[in-house]
Design an enzyme around this catalytic site. Structure first.
Site, short mmCIF file in Angstrom:
data_model
loop_
_atom_site.label_atom_id
_atom_site.label_comp_id
_atom_site.label_asym_id
_atom_site.label_seq_id
_atom_site.Cartn_x
_atom_site.Cartn_y
_atom_site.Cartn_z
N LYS A 113 11.70 27.34 28.88
CA LYS A 113 10.32 27.61 29.27
C LYS A 113 9.39 27.67 28.06
CE LYS A 113 10.94 29.59 33.82
NZ LYS A 113 10.74 30.73 34.72
N LYS A 136 16.69 18.45 39.77
CA LYS A 136 16.76 19.44 40.84
C LYS A 136 15.50 19.33 41.72
CE LYS A 136 17.27 24.49 41.17
NZ LYS A 136 17.47 25.72 40.43
N LYS A 143 10.41 23.35 43.32
CA LYS A 143 9.44 23.93 44.25
C LYS A 143 8.04 23.98 43.64
CE LYS A 143 10.68 28.69 43.09
NZ LYS A 143 10.88 30.04 43.56
#
Ligand code: TRP
Length: 339
Positions: free
Chosen positions: A122, A204, A207
């Site tokens: 991140k 992946k 979302k």
């Protein structure tokens, strides 16, 4: 029922898990985690949380945090977590999480926190916002888990490292004072644990990328779901078989198997000789049917904001009572004056 959960029976193990209200929950979140949560209350004493405090470590607009949080809370109930049989609450409604996080910070080594893969990833993704909250994220997560004397933590495999850190912190604290925290165990669900993007089966299903045609969202309309499946990438071959050089088809087979609760081999047998277009339509239809009752229940909940607030308050009350017992012990053991 609330009191039953609170005075958890001796032989039922406690499960705690949480999900961040960032982005829009996907079919991947549903098949990999959320679908299992509702059914666990027979065997386990379950506590589920919307980890809203964790959502601000990356930049998020107030209106998005608000809407995502309400949406996720309602969605947890819509996927089958019965608030009469489980504790469901918003993390920020229980102050003990922040308090224990601060206390645990002092039993967490800078070096071990710095090693966390997610922190490194991140930080690289948003070098302009490497804030201390991002660094502290796993300690808050440890507080979430340890407050409830958790036995089992169902998580995605990307979170196992954080559960490991949580165990290290718990062990350090228990050794320094006396047994205080239960040792939690991270558990990754076997089936459907990883669902990949429909447009890029090496990534992946995310979302956060709302515009992404590769992600099917739990609350997508049936038309959108069908369109996304029909456009899913396949390959130039024509056999509906799972294989490492057929990632698109393999992903679709995994999705179908997870949707229908069957093995991939059984799914392959079902589509033996089937063309890709028909196969993709069938997978889409299975997803639509599976998600239909979830969306209906969700819509009903979102029509009544008062009821939603009531459910949040009830969940937070129960969670706060359980958390307070652990927190009080921790304060006392460290040597804080309590009156
Ligand atoms: N970090 C988890 C995730 O990104 C969410 C989370 C927050 C969590 N607190 C937790 C998961 C406690 C399990 C237990 O998925």
């Amino acid at each position: 029922m609330e009191t039953m959960t609170e005075n958890k029976s001796e032989n039922k193990k406690r499960v705690f898990s949480a999900i961040k209200p960032t982005g829009n929950p996907t079919l991947g979140n549903y098949l990999g985690a959320m679908q299992y949560w509702g059914g666990m209350s027979d065997e386990y004493d379950c506590i589920f949380s919307v980890a809203d405090l964790h959502a601000i470590t990356v930049a998020i607009e107030p209106k998005d945090l608000r809407e995502n949080s309400k949406r996720l809370f309602a969605l947890l109930i819509a996927v089958g977590i019965d608030p009469e049989k489980n504790v469901v609450f918003m993390q920020s409604h229980v102050r003990a999480h922040c308090e224990l996080c601060w206390l645990l910070n002092n039993y967490t080594m800078f070096g071990e926190a710095r090693r966390m893969t997610q922190f490194k990833e991140k930080s690289e993704k948003a070098p302009e916002n490497i804030n201390v909250g991002l660094f502290d994220y796993p300690v808050l997560m440890a507080a979430d888990i340890l407050l409830y004397q958790t036995d089992i933590v169902p998580v995605g495999d990307d979170q196992l490292q954080h559960v490991e850190l949580c165990r290290n912190i718990a062990e350090r604290f228990n050794n320094r004072y006396s047994p205080t925290f239960k040792m939690p165990e991270g558990k990754v669900p076997k089936a459907g644990a990883r669902i990949y993007s429909l447009t890029d089966p090496t990534a992946k299903m995310g979302k956060s990328d709302s515009g992404d045609a590769g992600a099917v969202f739990i609350l997508d309309t049936p038309e959108t779901i069908m369109r996304k499946f029909k456009r899913a990438v396949t390959d130039s071959d024509a056999a509906v078989k799972a294989s490492p050089d057929k990632l698109g088809i393999t992903n679709l087979l995994n999705i179908y198997a997870a949707l229908c609760g069957i093995t991939v081999a059984a799914a392959e047998a079902e589509f033996d000789g089937c063309d890709y277009a028909t196969f993709k339509t069938r997978v889409g239809e299975a997803a639509v049917e599976r998600l239909r009752p979830v969306r209906e229940k969700y819509d009903a909940l979102r029509r009544d904001d008062g009821r939603l607030s009531e459910l949040m308050r009830a969940g937070a009350d129960t969670a706060a009572r359980i958390a307070a017992r652990t927190l009080e012990k921790v304060y006392k053991k460290i040597g804080f004056v309590r009156t």
